[in-house]
Design an enzyme around this catalytic site. Structure first.
Site, PDB file in Angstrom:
ATOM      1  N   SER A   1       0.842  -1.193   0.000  1.00  0.00           N
ATOM      2  CA  SER A   1       0.000   0.000   0.000  1.00  0.00           C
ATOM      3  C   SER A   1       0.877   1.243   0.000  1.00  0.00           C
ATOM      4  O   SER A   1       1.923   1.267   0.654  1.00  0.00           O
ATOM      5  CB  SER A   1      -0.936   0.022   1.209  1.00  0.00           C
ATOM      6  OG  SER A   1      -0.209  -0.035   2.415  1.00  0.00           O
TER       7      SER A   1
ATOM      8  N   HIS B   1       1.397  12.201   0.392  1.00  0.00           N
ATOM      9  CA  HIS B   1       0.809  13.516   0.649  1.00  0.00           C
ATOM     10  C   HIS B   1       1.866  14.576   0.320  1.00  0.00           C
ATOM     11  O   HIS B   1       2.754  14.848   1.133  1.00  0.00           O
ATOM     12  CB  HIS B   1       0.389  13.648   2.107  1.00  0.00           C
ATOM     13  CG  HIS B   1      -0.765  12.765   2.495  1.00  0.00           C
ATOM     14  ND1 HIS B   1      -2.050  13.009   2.073  1.00  0.00           N
ATOM     15  CD2 HIS B   1      -0.809  11.638   3.252  1.00  0.00           C
ATOM     16  CE1 HIS B   1      -2.850  12.075   2.564  1.00  0.00           C
ATOM     17  NE2 HIS B   1      -2.122  11.229   3.283  1.00  0.00           N
TER      18      HIS B   1
ATOM     19  N   HIS C   1      -2.855   7.422  -3.957  1.00  0.00           N
ATOM     20  CA  HIS C   1      -2.966   6.169  -3.207  1.00  0.00           C
ATOM     21  C   HIS C   1      -2.916   5.003  -4.178  1.00  0.00           C
ATOM     22  O   HIS C   1      -3.466   5.064  -5.280  1.00  0.00           O
ATOM     23  CB  HIS C   1      -4.296   6.138  -2.441  1.00  0.00           C
ATOM     24  CG  HIS C   1      -4.713   4.778  -1.995  1.00  0.00           C
ATOM     25  ND1 HIS C   1      -5.686   4.047  -2.635  1.00  0.00           N
ATOM     26  CD2 HIS C   1      -4.272   4.003  -0.966  1.00  0.00           C
ATOM     27  CE1 HIS C   1      -5.850   2.892  -2.020  1.00  0.00           C
ATOM     28  NE2 HIS C   1      -5.000   2.831  -1.005  1.00  0.00           N
TER      29      HIS C   1
ATOM     30  N   HIS D   1     -21.376  10.272   3.477  1.00  0.00           N
ATOM     31  CA  HIS D   1     -21.949  11.228   4.426  1.00  0.00           C
ATOM     32  C   HIS D   1     -21.710  12.679   4.008  1.00  0.00           C
ATOM     33  O   HIS D   1     -22.317  13.594   4.561  1.00  0.00           O
ATOM     34  CB  HIS D   1     -21.387  10.986   5.839  1.00  0.00           C
ATOM     35  CG  HIS D   1     -19.908  11.169   5.953  1.00  0.00           C
ATOM     36  ND1 HIS D   1     -19.014  10.174   5.660  1.00  0.00           N
ATOM     37  CD2 HIS D   1     -19.166  12.232   6.346  1.00  0.00           C
ATOM     38  CE1 HIS D   1     -17.778  10.618   5.871  1.00  0.00           C
ATOM     39  NE2 HIS D   1     -17.843  11.865   6.289  1.00  0.00           N
TER      40      HIS D   1
END
Length: 313
Positions: free
Chosen positions: A93, A97, A107, A176
């Site tokens: 992984s 940033h 990513h 959300h």
């Protein structure tokens, strides 16, 4: 079921980790620090991190090869028949940033699972992909990103890129907030519909094309000038990145639920992020237009339309 080679996957991902760190270090001028670790339940890994670089504010490239007695809920939610299986998980992984707000956060993830329990043949599958999260996006960078993603997929069928591009758009949606995290890329999971050799070849193609997709963008944008306004908006949008990773991300949830190494799991988080209550950017600004820009679109078609427009004018 045909034979599979966990050792070949492990060797490839370790070599890829080394190459990615070398190429990213070349852009920053600072080397990644190396931290080898072991897991009590079995296995271990190598976490490579770069902090406070001139280009990369925080970056991590993590390799892990671990064993467990039972798959956690995040891994069996879509496949309840695997509940109670012991597992072997091999993965890489990466999260970068950058310091400059004009350089997107990026990513990538590649993983290989084997699950088994008494009376059942081992079941294997691959997952992974890569995605881009710009704060001040450039259309040409987005087109290049998706062109390279499509190039990685083409040898495996014309339907592969559209399928995994659309899956990526759905996966990296912050429900959300009713917002997209970035411009997507590729996302796939539970891949075992082809022969092992073909699935592994596809995973290698995705891994090998990642740096080709990202490094030119990093190199082109890292020297652009920016000020406090851009850094403040970057920090605000990084807050969205944190929200997604801690609420929805399968890799983060799997790692935490399986008793993984917390420092390596949370290396994906930015060094600084900001939340401001009900803050809204000024209408008509680049910042205000970002959410609309990030909505899923056919970036390859965008290039075709742009070329046609250039011919007309």
């Amino acid at each position: 079921m045909e034979n599979f080679e966990s050792s070949a996957v492990r060797e490839y991902l370790l070599n890829l980790q080394q190459d990615l760190c070398y190429q990213l270090s070349a852009e920053d001028g600072k080397k990644f620090e190396v931290d080898h670790w072991e897991r009590a339940e079995g296995g271990g890994g190598c976490t490579r991190t770069l902090n406070n670089g001139s280009v990369i504010e925080r970056g991590g490239v993590n390799f892990s090869h671990v064993f467990g007695k039972a798959l956690p809920p995040s891994a069996t939610l879509q496949r309840p028949e695997l509940a109670g299986c012991c597992f072997e998980a091999t993965g890489l992984s990466l999260v970068i940033h950058p310091r400059n707000p004009y350089v997107p956060t990026v990513h990538a993830n590649l993983r290989f699972f084997v699950a088994e329990k008494p009376g059942m043949k081992p079941i294997w599958w691959f997952g992974g992909g890569f995605d881009l999260t710009p704060y001040y996006p450039f259309e040409e960078d987005c087109i290049h990103w998706h062109q390279t993603a499509k190039k990685a997929c083409l040898p495996f069928g014309l339907d592969v890129y559209p399928k995994y591009k659309e899956w990526c758009d759905r996966y990296f949606f912050i429900k959300h907030r009713n917002e997209c995290r970035g411009i997507g890329g590729l996302f796939f999971d539970d891949l075992n519909e082809w022969l092992f050799e073909d699935c592994f070849a596809f995973v290698r193609s995705v891994g090998d094309h990642f740096i080709e997709a990202y490094r030119p963008i990093l190199n082109k944008r890292k020297g652009l000038s920016f000020g406090e306004r851009e850094r403040a908006f970057q920090s605000y949008r990084r807050g969205r990145y944190v929200e997604f990773n801690l609420v929805y991300d399968r890799g983060t949830l799997f790692g935490l639920q399986s008793g993984g190494r917390t420092e390596s799991i949370l290396m994906s988080l930015p060094p600084q992020a900001n939340w401001a209550y009900d803050w809204q950017p000024e209408l008509g600004t680049v910042e205000a237009n970002l959410a609309e820009f990030l909505k899923p679109k056919d970036w390859i078609c965008e290039l075709t339309n742009k070329n046609n427009k250039d011919r007309i004018t």
